[in-house]
Design a protein around this motif. Structure first.
Motif, mmCIF file in Angstrom:
data_model
loop_
_atom_site.group_PDB
_atom_site.id
_atom_site.type_symbol
_atom_site.label_atom_id
_atom_site.label_comp_id
_atom_site.label_asym_id
_atom_site.label_seq_id
_atom_site.Cartn_x
_atom_site.Cartn_y
_atom_site.Cartn_z
ATOM 1 N N UNK A 273 -17.341 20.614 -13.122
ATOM 2 C CA UNK A 273 -17.570 19.418 -12.310
ATOM 3 C C UNK A 273 -16.804 18.203 -12.804
ATOM 4 N N UNK A 274 -16.319 18.267 -14.057
ATOM 5 C CA UNK A 274 -15.644 17.101 -14.634
ATOM 6 C C UNK A 274 -14.291 17.530 -15.210
ATOM 7 N N UNK A 275 -13.315 17.776 -14.355
ATOM 8 C CA UNK A 275 -12.018 18.282 -14.852
ATOM 9 C C UNK A 275 -11.305 17.296 -15.765
ATOM 10 N N UNK A 276 -11.444 16.001 -15.493
ATOM 11 C CA UNK A 276 -10.811 15.004 -16.349
ATOM 12 C C UNK A 276 -11.353 15.051 -17.764
ATOM 13 N N UNK A 277 -12.664 15.231 -17.899
ATOM 14 C CA UNK A 277 -13.274 15.322 -19.221
ATOM 15 C C UNK A 277 -12.755 16.555 -19.959
ATOM 16 N N UNK A 278 -12.575 17.676 -19.242
ATOM 17 C CA UNK A 278 -12.050 18.882 -19.884
ATOM 18 C C UNK A 278 -10.628 18.640 -20.386
ATOM 19 N N UNK A 279 -9.854 17.838 -19.664
ATOM 20 C CA UNK A 279 -8.496 17.520 -20.122
ATOM 21 C C UNK A 279 -8.540 16.745 -21.444
ATOM 22 N N UNK A 280 -9.509 15.859 -21.569
ATOM 23 C CA UNK A 280 -9.653 15.106 -22.816
ATOM 24 C C UNK A 280 -9.824 16.067 -23.990
ATOM 25 N N UNK A 281 -10.701 17.044 -23.822
ATOM 26 C CA UNK A 281 -10.977 17.952 -24.927
ATOM 27 C C UNK A 281 -9.862 18.986 -25.104
ATOM 28 N N UNK A 282 -9.100 19.261 -24.043
ATOM 29 C CA UNK A 282 -7.901 20.096 -24.199
ATOM 30 C C UNK A 282 -6.903 19.424 -25.137
ATOM 31 N N UNK A 283 -6.714 18.129 -24.951
ATOM 32 C CA UNK A 283 -5.796 17.374 -25.809
ATOM 33 C C UNK A 283 -6.338 17.333 -27.234
ATOM 34 N N UNK A 284 -7.619 17.119 -27.382
ATOM 35 C CA UNK A 284 -8.216 17.045 -28.719
ATOM 36 C C UNK A 284 -8.054 18.367 -29.476
ATOM 37 N N UNK A 285 -8.144 19.477 -28.760
ATOM 38 C CA UNK A 285 -8.028 20.795 -29.386
ATOM 39 C C UNK A 285 -6.579 21.216 -29.597
ATOM 40 N N UNK A 286 -5.642 20.437 -29.073
ATOM 41 C CA UNK A 286 -4.236 20.780 -29.230
ATOM 42 C C UNK A 286 -3.714 21.726 -28.181
ATOM 43 N N UNK A 287 -4.517 22.025 -27.149
ATOM 44 C CA UNK A 287 -4.072 22.918 -26.079
ATOM 45 C C UNK A 287 -3.118 22.215 -25.117
ATOM 46 N N UNK A 288 -3.085 20.921 -25.186
ATOM 47 C CA UNK A 288 -2.193 20.143 -24.326
ATOM 48 C C UNK A 288 -1.628 18.992 -25.141
ATOM 49 N N UNK A 289 -0.339 18.747 -25.022
ATOM 50 C CA UNK A 289 0.320 17.688 -25.762
ATOM 51 C C UNK A 289 0.556 16.485 -24.850
ATOM 52 N N UNK A 290 0.068 15.341 -25.274
ATOM 53 C CA UNK A 290 0.287 14.090 -24.537
ATOM 54 C C UNK A 290 0.765 13.047 -25.539
ATOM 55 N N UNK A 291 2.022 12.653 -25.491
ATOM 56 C CA UNK A 291 2.519 11.661 -26.458
ATOM 57 C C UNK A 291 1.871 10.303 -26.226
ATOM 58 N N UNK A 292 1.552 9.655 -27.305
ATOM 59 C CA UNK A 292 0.968 8.317 -27.205
ATOM 60 C C UNK A 292 2.060 7.271 -27.169
ATOM 61 N N UNK A 293 1.711 6.073 -26.717
ATOM 62 C CA UNK A 293 2.666 4.965 -26.701
ATOM 63 C C UNK A 293 3.143 4.671 -28.115
ATOM 64 N N UNK A 294 2.207 4.675 -29.069
ATOM 65 C CA UNK A 294 2.581 4.393 -30.458
ATOM 66 C C UNK A 294 3.561 5.434 -30.981
ATOM 67 N N UNK A 295 3.359 6.717 -30.619
ATOM 68 C CA UNK A 295 4.258 7.758 -31.068
ATOM 69 C C UNK A 295 5.657 7.605 -30.497
ATOM 70 N N UNK A 296 5.743 7.245 -29.209
ATOM 71 C CA UNK A 296 7.060 7.051 -28.598
ATOM 72 C C UNK A 296 7.764 5.831 -29.195
ATOM 73 N N UNK A 297 6.993 4.815 -29.507
ATOM 74 C CA UNK A 297 7.598 3.634 -30.130
ATOM 75 C C UNK A 297 8.109 3.955 -31.525
#
Length: 700
Positions: free
Chosen positions: A290-314
């Protein structure tokens, strides 16, 4: 809650009680308040006088208890030498007198001598050795005002704390959490500080209501930490509790909304990946679709999905030596760009691209961050004598300043942009009346740069000190084990070099006098030091409180520091509440507390500069002699630093008539008053900004 409101606001809620004749109680209250340095305004006395006697007495007792607690008069302050500051013996003479009772033993532990470290007289015995305090026109008198009903004052305080544009200190967050439980239905205009949001949302979570003002995934993490009794600042990990099904749905729905509005918000997850992973296990995030966005949060936390942060790109742009690209990347995170401004300007070949990026984001940056950066720029034209670092927990350390200074032209250009933005955000205040004493107060950009107490000012604030004798004190009461705090004073010359000290190892120096060492405090203990301001041969006095043994500042049942001013002819007991100028709690993780520095300029005028800092110290046996070098360097770095003050913001005001408050003045029309305390005589309808609400001056 009644006493907490009085302590925090110096306003007394109206009693909902039958009418009667409480005039005698009102007269008694006025006399008692004056004895501790306070007075009731006319409206409060009239309200008491119109109440039934019993109700009037109950309210009067609450007022007295509240203000006595403010200045530290709720406990008994006994000195080791009962005639202090008179007849305090020479240090060696005192130790010899103690040794006479050892029976000639060859090896002696001085701290276990029967006459040492424990009161040898009662509080009444000590009082009997002192003449009554002679009143002086210089004694402090603080006005206590009549407020609205208890409900009105409670809701007003809740709004003031929740809507604060600057972070609250530990005591403020605790009070907000307590108020949020009963004020959940109170409408708030905004909750701009994320820690405050978490406290408000934790109360809403407990009530099964949706979270408010959530726009990042860390807002949800903070709320979960607060609801679990953990660290809302995220400085320390939190052990999450088990959440109810209803609470899990609320938290998952909040995460889902954040990500649905902006998938880029997932870039914030990696900074707290481990904590998000633990939270996900408690929320059973993968048990529902029911909450796909929340699952994406925990996918990133577990390392299953990579999302570069602004600080990392800078950081990648910095590593490539492309400062202009780093500035462009950081425009996506305005606050981070402003916090990185010094680094960008230092590394840029030319400042134009950086200043252009800065101009793009200024309108999206909080006023608190703008003020913080403006203060930083004020101190970058030349290297600091010592670069001081302070943490949210008020821990401090110093190092050499190896940064190249910024060119004056660059500082002026960046400063002008910030000044223009802040000036545009300041409201027209009509007629503004300012107490001159508030102009040198540092802007309260964070409640973590101060302590709870009475007349306590933010770090960097300066207060003029007028009197012949300065007396500061520390009080502590141990909780579980024998605890020894030691009050000391480091004396420095005009170049911040060692000039002497007073402590348990040196009772006298240059006219300064120590009251005697107490080594345990099962029922509370107080140590004092007298500083003769009119004759002291030193330029700076740095009081410090050392944990010699036992519990730390965060562990004892109670601890405080304060200072008094009096003339020599006033006499009085070692502690006289109406001579207390300030009293602050001592709550920090270090083992050495540095509350403030007292300094004298070339004209002979003394000023107090607030520090609110703690040094790590050693686990045991901290003494002034072992930390005086680092203390001297730290004191110099912070005393010589330039701070953004209330006077700076007043200077930015446009379209506002500004005048100086004169004691006893009674304006004919409503005004906006800014001062340390609310005076008597302001017309109805006036807006009052005092020490407790100075953060309202900081633009949102």
């Amino acid at each position: 809650m009644l006493q907490k409101i009085i302590r925090h606001t110096l306003r007394v809620p109206r009693a909902a009680a039958p009418a009667g004749d409480g005039s005698a109680v009102a007269r008694q209250l006025d006399v008692v308040l004056l004895s501790v340095g306070f007075k009731a305004d006319r409206a409060l006395l009239e309200h008491l006088a119109a109440l039934e006697t019993g109700a009037a007495m109950d309210l009067a007792v609450a007022v007295v208890d509240a203000v006595r607690g403010l200045v530290g008069d709720h406990v008994r302050h006994n000195a080791y030498f009962k005639k202090f500051p008179r007849r305090v013996p020479d240090t060696v003479e005192f130790w010899v007198s103690c040794l006479r009772h050892t029976g000639g033993a060859e090896v002696v532990d001085l701290l276990t001598l029967p006459g040492y470290g424990r009161y040898q007289h009662s509080f009444a015995d000590m009082l009997a050795e002192h003449d009554e305090l002679i009143a002086s026109v210089k004694d402090r008198v603080t006005v206590v005002h009549l407020g609205g009903t208890l409900e009105e004052e409670t809701h007003s305080l809740y709004r003031s704390l929740a809507e604060s544009v600057t972070p609250l200190g530990e005591a403020g967050l605790l009070l907000l959490a307590e108020l949020a439980v009963g004020c959940g239905d109170v409408e708030l205009d905004a909750v701009p500080v994320r820690e405050n949001r978490a406290v408000v949302n934790a109360a809403r979570l407990a009530g099964g209501r949706p979270l408010v003002a959530v726009d990042t995934v860390t807002d949800v993490l903070r709320a979960a930490c607060q609801a679990s009794g953990g660290d809302v600042t995220l400085a320390e990990p939190t052990r999450f509790r088990s959440f109810t099904r209803r609470e899990r749905r609320v938290l998952l729905a909040a995460l889902d909304r954040v990500v649905a509005d902006n998938a880029g918000k997932l870039g914030d997850v990696s900074r707290f990946a481990e904590r998000f992973k633990r939270l996900g296990s408690y929320l059973h995030a993968y048990e529902t679709a029911a909450y796909p966005g929340a699952r994406e949060v925990f996918d990133v936390a577990r390392g299953d999905r990579k999302v570069p942060s602004v600080a990392g790109r800078a950081e990648r742009a910095f590593a490539d030596g492309d400062v202009s690209r780093a500035a462009e990347v950081l425009t996506a995170a305005p606050g981070l760009l402003m916090r990185s401004l010094d680094r960008l300007l230092r590394q840029a070949d030319a400042p134009d691209a950086v200043l252009a990026a800065m101009g793009q984001v200024l309108g999206s940056v909080s006023g608190r961050v703008l003020c913080s950066v403006r203060e930083h720029l004020m101190n970058r034209a030349s290297p600091d004598a010592a670069r001081a670092f302070t943490t949210r927990g008020r821990r401090a350390w110093v190092t050499d300043d190896t940064r190249p200074p910024l060119p004056r032209e660059v500082i002026d250009r960046a400063g002008a942009l910030i000044d223009a933005e802040l000036a545009a955000r300041l409201p027209a205040l009509g007629r503004l009346v300012v107490d001159p004493a508030v102009l040198d107060v540092a802007l309260p950009l964070s409640g973590k740069a101060t302590e709870d107490g009475f007349a306590v000012l933010p770090r960097g604030s300066r207060t003029h000190v007028e009197g012949e004798v300065l007396r500061f004190f520390t009080y502590w009461r141990q909780a579980r084990e024998s605890t020894d705090f030691d009050l000391s004073a480091l004396l420095l010359d005009s170049h911040f070099r060692y000039a002497g000290h007073v402590s348990w190892t040196n009772y006298h120096d240059r006219g300064a006098v120590y009251s005697g060492d107490l080594t345990e405090a099962p029922h509370g203990a107080t140590e004092f030091i007298d500083i003769p301001l009119d004759s002291l041969d030193a330029a700076y006095v740095v009081p410090q409180v050392n944990v010699f043994s036992g519990e730390g500042f965060d562990d004892v049942a109670e601890s405080m520091f304060g200072w008094m001013l009096r003339d020599r002819a006033q006499a009085g007991a070692p502690f006289e509440p109406r001579t207390v100028r300030t009293r602050s709690d001592l709550r920090g993780r270090g083992r050495v507390a540095l509350p403030m520095v007292f300094g004298r300029d070339r004209a002979g005028t003394w000023t107090a500069t607030w520090l609110h800092l703690y040094l790590a110290g050693a686990p045991r046996f901290n003494r002034l002699e072992t930390n005086q070098a680092s203390t001297s360097v730290l004191a110099r770095g912070l005393v010589e630093r330039k701070y953004l003050t209330v006077g700076y913001l007043v200077g930015l005001l446009r379209g506002t008539e500004v005048s100086v408050w004169e004691p006893g003045a009674r304006p004919a029309e409503p005004v906006t008053f800014v001062g340390l305390h609310r005076p008597d005589g302001l017309p109805a309808g006036s807006t009052v900004i005092t020490l407790e609400t100075l953060n309202r001056l900081v633009p949102a």
